[in-house]
Scaffold this motif. Structure first.
Motif, mmCIF file in Angstrom:
data_model
loop_
_atom_site.group_PDB
_atom_site.id
_atom_site.type_symbol
_atom_site.label_atom_id
_atom_site.label_comp_id
_atom_site.label_asym_id
_atom_site.label_seq_id
_atom_site.Cartn_x
_atom_site.Cartn_y
_atom_site.Cartn_z
ATOM 1 N N GLY A 74 -0.362 1.710 -9.225
ATOM 2 C CA GLY A 74 -0.492 2.151 -7.844
ATOM 3 C C GLY A 74 -1.791 1.738 -7.209
ATOM 4 N N TYR A 75 -2.900 1.939 -7.902
ATOM 5 C CA TYR A 75 -4.194 1.594 -7.312
ATOM 6 C C TYR A 75 -4.394 0.087 -7.200
ATOM 7 N N SER A 106 0.826 -1.210 0.000
ATOM 8 C CA SER A 106 0.000 0.000 0.000
ATOM 9 C C SER A 106 0.854 1.251 0.000
ATOM 10 N N THR A 119 6.557 10.022 -0.351
ATOM 11 C CA THR A 119 5.381 9.965 -1.223
ATOM 12 C C THR A 119 5.325 11.177 -2.134
ATOM 13 N N GLY A 157 2.179 1.598 -3.459
ATOM 14 C CA GLY A 157 1.076 2.024 -4.312
ATOM 15 C C GLY A 157 0.744 3.493 -4.138
ATOM 16 N N ALA A 161 -3.502 9.490 -1.139
ATOM 17 C CA ALA A 161 -2.191 8.861 -0.922
ATOM 18 C C ALA A 161 -1.686 9.107 0.498
ATOM 19 N N HIS A 206 2.776 5.818 -3.378
ATOM 20 C CA HIS A 206 3.804 6.581 -4.095
ATOM 21 C C HIS A 206 3.478 6.657 -5.587
ATOM 22 N N PHE A 207 3.059 5.541 -6.173
ATOM 23 C CA PHE A 207 2.800 5.489 -7.607
ATOM 24 C C PHE A 207 1.622 6.377 -8.013
ATOM 25 N N VAL A 208 0.572 6.405 -7.200
ATOM 26 C CA VAL A 208 -0.625 7.143 -7.603
ATOM 27 C C VAL A 208 -0.397 8.650 -7.589
ATOM 28 N N THR A 209 0.669 9.117 -6.929
ATOM 29 C CA THR A 209 0.912 10.555 -6.855
ATOM 30 C C THR A 209 1.712 11.089 -8.046
ATOM 31 N N PHE A 222 1.433 4.577 -14.407
ATOM 32 C CA PHE A 222 1.869 4.505 -13.023
ATOM 33 C C PHE A 222 0.680 4.464 -12.063
ATOM 34 N N GLN A 223 -0.342 5.247 -12.340
ATOM 35 C CA GLN A 223 -1.485 5.276 -11.434
ATOM 36 C C GLN A 223 -2.251 3.956 -11.444
#
Length: 500
Positions: free
Chosen positions: A213-214, A15, A150, A18, A131, A20-23, A209-210
């Motif tokens: 992440g999700y 999590s 993040t 993840g 995030a 980090h990736f969604v940002t 990336f998002q």
């Protein structure tokens, strides 16, 4: 079904990764300085004549201004459908806006500004709040560090995105060849024709990336930060209902309670706790009453409501820190490349500078976040240092590129180091100075500084550019930082329950 220790740890770290990736879309503020050199030229020589009388400087200002509303609305929707679903919806809208901007850039500055400014900023606020909620929920004991990483991850990734944008738009390192007043532009059709493609590729990278992440975010990661002195950690469902609670200091419960206690205890470091009438921690930071760890474990801990923080002096000090830092950051984001091209006729070199900016900005946040996490420095130390350096560097901004290109690179990198701390200081201060219970709302109120600056800065910038030109434009940022520095020095910044 109860989860064992290893499953809990796996979900925790997945999590956090993840989150980090969604940002990644937060990288826009670091990419726009490079991208705007091309889009502004596109508006002038391809989109013209209907684009000549519009002001593209509003894009980044509106983007930063809308982060606050996006953050504030997150809790309302998350309480109904859950943070993850809200985040996914934000990702869809945000990336659709980027793809659509590749079309609107051909005929309208206004619609491009709406998509890359208003829509981008609003969805960035939602994404950031989601995030940070996951990070602070899964790892409350290391919140300063993970909040820094993040926000820093997107900044670091913009290094790659900047190189991609320049490689697509200007692969042959052509020099800008059209001078208009105090600004310089690209008029070569070979460069301009590739601008929409660069926007599409930028959106595709964000979307990829998002999506990853999700997928990594655990379905029930909305764990609340402890707000009671009983040292209980509770899991909350997307509607905020308390469904499970474990006392991390108790070993008298069931076997599952022992497993969860071991899990939580394994995340603690350098702290030994004992129980009596009160709970105290024996560590090398025990005497620092404003230390984050002691603030989290102190029985007197309480959270301030949004109404209460508006009556504190520290809120306005943090607000002004946001205004001053964001004004300088807007100038850097909009003009570091456009101003540099007046004296440094090397597009690829200035792109390299833009590529290094997120690298040093990210490591700056990582280092300061780690120092805050270990209580080596305080938030006030960080703010004072940031404002002081920012003020000095902005004062010499006009002169440096005329002296030496390498020196200009170090000036821009120095600005990146101190200005990037904005993204780490405000969420950490909101969590530890005002408490965790109203984190997203209090953080959103602090982000009003972005809204204020994003709406006012373009007006002020245009006025100064039309009358006083570059020297006083950069001087305004230096003076604002100096005034804010005096306010911060005279303000006590520490957890409010210890101030009362």
């Amino acid at each position: 079904m109860a989860r064992n220790c290893s499953e809990e740890k796996c979900m925790k770290y997945c999590s956090i990764v993840g989150a980090h990736f969604v940002t990644l879309p937060l990288s826009f503020v670091w990419v726009y300085g490079n991208l705007s050199a091309y889009t502004d030229s596109y508006f002038r020589y391809v989109c013209a004549p209907q684009c000549l009388h519009s002001v593209s400087q509003w894009t980044l200002g509106l983007c930063l201004a809308m982060v606050c509303p996006g953050t504030l609305i997150t809790k309302t929707f998350a309480d109904k459908v859950g943070h993850k679903r809200v985040g996914v919806a934000a990702a869809i809208i945000l990336n659709a806006g980027i793809f659509a901007s590749a079309w609107t850039v051909n005929f309208s500055v206004v619609w491009t500004t709406v998509l890359l400014g208003v829509v981008m900023g609003l969805m960035q606020g939602v994404t950031s709040a989601v995030a940070l909620q996951y990070v602070s929920g899964w790892a409350p004991e290391n919140a300063p560090l993970f909040m820094a990483t993040t926000s820093g991850f997107a900044t670091l990734c913009s290094m790659l995105q900047n190189q991609i944008v320049t490689a697509i738009v200007n692969p042959h390192n052509l020099k800008p060849d059209a001078m208009q007043g105090s600004r310089i532009f690209f008029s070569q059709q070979d460069v301009l024709a590739r601008v929409p493609t660069a926007l599409i590729v930028y959106g595709a990278v964000n979307l990829s990336f998002q999506c990853v992440g999700y997928l990594l975010l655990a379905p029930r990661a909305e764990i609340s930060v402890p707000t009671k002195p009983t040292h209980q950690m509770g899991y909350r469902d997307p509607y905020g209902t308390h469904v499970q609670s474990k006392d991390i200091t108790s070993h008298k419960s069931s076997e599952q309670s022992e497993i969860n206690s071991d899990c939580l205890d394994s995340n603690k470091s350098n702290t030994t706790c004992k129980s009596g009438n009160t709970t105290t921690c024996e560590s090398d930071i025990a005497d620092k009453e404003d230390c984050f760890h002691s603030a989290e474990t102190d029985e007197r801990q309480k959270s301030l409501t949004p109404y209460q923080i508006l009556k504190t002096r520290v809120f306005y000090a943090l607000f002004m820190f946001g205004v001053a830092t964001m004004h300088g950051l807007l100038l850097k984001g909009n003009y570091y490349k456009q101003f540099g091209l007046l004296y440094i006729h090397n597009d690829r070199y200035l792109t390299l500078v833009g590529t290094l900016v997120p690298v040093v900005a990210s490591f700056s946040r990582f280092a300061v976040g780690a120092a805050l996490n270990r209580c080596l420095i305080t938030i006030k130390d960080v703010i004072i240092s940031s404002l002081a350096v920012n003020s000095v560097l902005c004062a010499f901004w006009y002169i440096v590129p005329q002296v030496d290109a390498v020196l200009y690179m170090f000036l821009i990198l120095g600005l990146a180091v101190v200005q990037s701390l904005f993204y780490m200081v405000l969420p950490v201060a909101s969590l530890h100075v005002f408490g965790p219970a109203h984190f997203s709302t209090n953080y959103g109120l602090l982000l009003l500084s972005c809204t204020f600056t994003g709406l006012v800065s373009p007006v002020v910038t245009s006025a100064i550019m039309n009358t006083l030109h570059w020297f006083w434009l950069f001087g305004s940022a230096s003076l604002l930082c100096l005034i804010t520095l005096l306010l911060v020095v005279c303000t006590e910044i520490k957890p409010q329950h210890l101030s009362s």
